[in-house]
Design a protein around this motif. Structure first.
Motif: not given
Ligand SMILES: [Zn+2]
Length: 496
Positions: A318-340
């Motif tokens: 899966g994956g998660v898009v949050d509204d924090f403008p990190a400008g990066y993504a991280l491959e959190n296990q099972t749930k990559p996080m996309y920052g902003g």
């Protein structure tokens, strides 16, 4: 990890202006040695023997565990003397007050006769520490939580530590690597991405990827918010007294920097990939229009990588898009996080390739980061090729055309620098290294290698010499000069 700056697409020429002049004396092992790095406790901190009755039986005195796990580039990250098997984290967070309260129950095994040991924890007030249910003495120094149990712990013995703590989490800020990372408060909750060593900003543990463990999360937040962690939900969320408790379980070994408790307002889509794997996508309402694409592309990519790299190592994607403008993504296990940002296909392909390279197979020391980022970058090129866009060969040639004075050539990607871990060279030149290898050994051996690398080290820890050795074994070729030129030499390679 991928930053928007670093994420490549089939058409983007990506030549970082960053980079430092490197003099790198390290060389590939030429395959004859594939020794995993053994933490050398005494190199980090001289040990002071403390005798106890139980030591007589084992013939060795109990001593404090080292305050670092033995990664020379990050000497205080992780800890020596024990190996964690499981974290049980009970956490409550209130975005309005930014107050976090936690109880961490850590199941570990001693790897020496242990008089005392450290956990990594940044900030918070610790109210209670027990070891095997008995109160333990504890002290704080920087980001180390020192624990002295009532009785020393014999080598190879299982033990449990419980730590109760509370306070306002502070992310790591101003890092030369990622800027801000760890537990990052947001308007409606928190965005939690911890590479390389930010797990200590929200729970005590052994914060280094060479000590992997399974996790249970029980996260309580104000009703109306959603708490997302790794793995799969355990039961339905329960609401009482205006607060909702979410339980998640990651039953496969996981590096601490891949753990998350991202929370806030989320829209979710849950189902299965076309191949039948559980798929969980979530977006902040601001990214409402991206939810379906995130879900669909994540499912397709995961299924495709399962045919290229071997079976998917975990129980959901899966994956998660949050509204924090990190400008990066991280491959959190099972749930990559996309920052902003709404991720494009290339970044999704990158983060999901990490589920194999980085998450299932974790690096033993940070200087081998190309084993994560070079592979995930090369996966972007493979995805482009699969989708009928630019081929990996075309992308390789585009990057290789960078002039001899381009910074990418002066940074040897096989020895990632601790203050510049995420240099473009680790990504792009790391990916080029794999393409050079593919050309040298041919497609059948190359793709066999990718699968065997994964199956041999599934859920384990890896080093570059181990990869070189396996490449030589599978191809039957001496590859030392190729890896030396591509990974360990601070100038433009001319061999492949
Ligand atoms: Zn990455």
């Amino acid at each position: 990890m991928a930053s928007k700056r670093l994420a490549t697409t089939a058409t983007a020429a990506l030549l970082s202006t960053l980079g430092t002049i490197g003099t790198v004396a390290c060389s590939a092992s030429n395959g004859e040695s594939a020794l995993p790095v053994k933490p050398d406790a005494s190199a980090v901190s001289p040990v002071t023997p403390v005798a106890s009755a139980s030591d007589v039986a084992t013939g060795r005195e109990a001593a404090p565990g080292a305050p670092g796990i033995g990664d020379a580039d990050f000497p205080t990250d992780g800890n020596g003397g024990y190996d964690v098997g499981h974290y049980g984290l009970t956490l409550g967070y209130d975005p309005a007050s930014k107050h976090l309260s936690g109880v961490a129950r850590i199941s570990a095994r001693a790897t020496q006769n242990l008089a005392s040991f450290n956990l990594d924890l940044s900030g918070f007030t610790v109210s209670r520490v027990t070891v095997n249910g008995k109160p333990a003495r504890f002290d704080r120094a920087g980001t180390e939580l020192g624990v002295t149990p009532a009785a020393s712990i014999p080598n190879a013995t299982a033990f449990t530590v419980e730590v109760a703590y509370a306070g306002e989490p502070e992310p790591v800020r101003g890092s030369s690597n990622l800027g801000t990372y760890g537990f990052i408060p947001t308007k409606d909750g928190a965005f939690v991405t911890c590479q390389p060593n930010g797990a200590k900003t929200w729970f005590p543990g052994n914060d280094h990827p060479s000590d992997k463990a399974s996790y249970d999360f029980e996260i309580t937040v104000p009703a109306g918010l959603t708490a997302l962690a790794n793995g799969e939900p355990v039961g339905e969320p329960k609401t009482a007294g205006g607060r909702t408790t979410f339980r998640w379980r990651e039953s496969h070994p996981m590096a601490s920097y891949l753990a998350t408790m991202t929370l806030g307002k989320f829209e979710m889509l849950q189902g299965t990939t076309p191949g039948g794997l559980k798929n969980v996508a979530a977006v902040d309402p601001r990214f409402h229009g991206s939810l379906r694409k995130l879900y669909d592309v994540s499912g397709r990519v995961t299924d495709y990588w399962s045919t290229v790299f071997g079976p998917y190592p975990f129980s959901s994607t899966g994956g998660v898009v949050d509204d924090f403008p990190a400008g990066y993504a991280l491959e959190n296990q099972t749930k990559p996080m996309y920052g902003g940002f709404a991720p494009d296909d290339a970044i999704i392909a990158h983060e999901l390739a990490h589920q194999w390279f980085g998450d299932s197979l974790s690096i033993t020391r940070w200087k081998d980061l190309w084993l994560n980022e070079g592979f995930a970058t090369y996966a972007e090129w493979l995805w482009s090729e699969h989708e009928g866009q630019g081929t990996a060969e075309q992308l390789f040639r585009r990057h290789y055309s960078a002039g001899a004075d381009d910074p990418i050539w002066s940074y040897a990607p096989g020895k990632a620098k601790p203050d510049d871990l995420f240099n473009n060279s680790v990504y792009t030149r790391g990916g080029m290294t794999l393409h050079a290898l593919r050309r040298r050994i041919g497609d059948p051996a190359f793709f066999k290698l990718l699968k065997e690398w994964n199956s041999t080290h599934k859920y384990g820890s890896v080093t570059t010499p181990e990869f070189v050795a396996m490449a030589e074994k599978i191809s039957g070729k001496k590859l030392g000069p190729l890896f030396d030129a591509w990974l360990f030499t601070a100038k433009k390679p001319t061999t492949w």
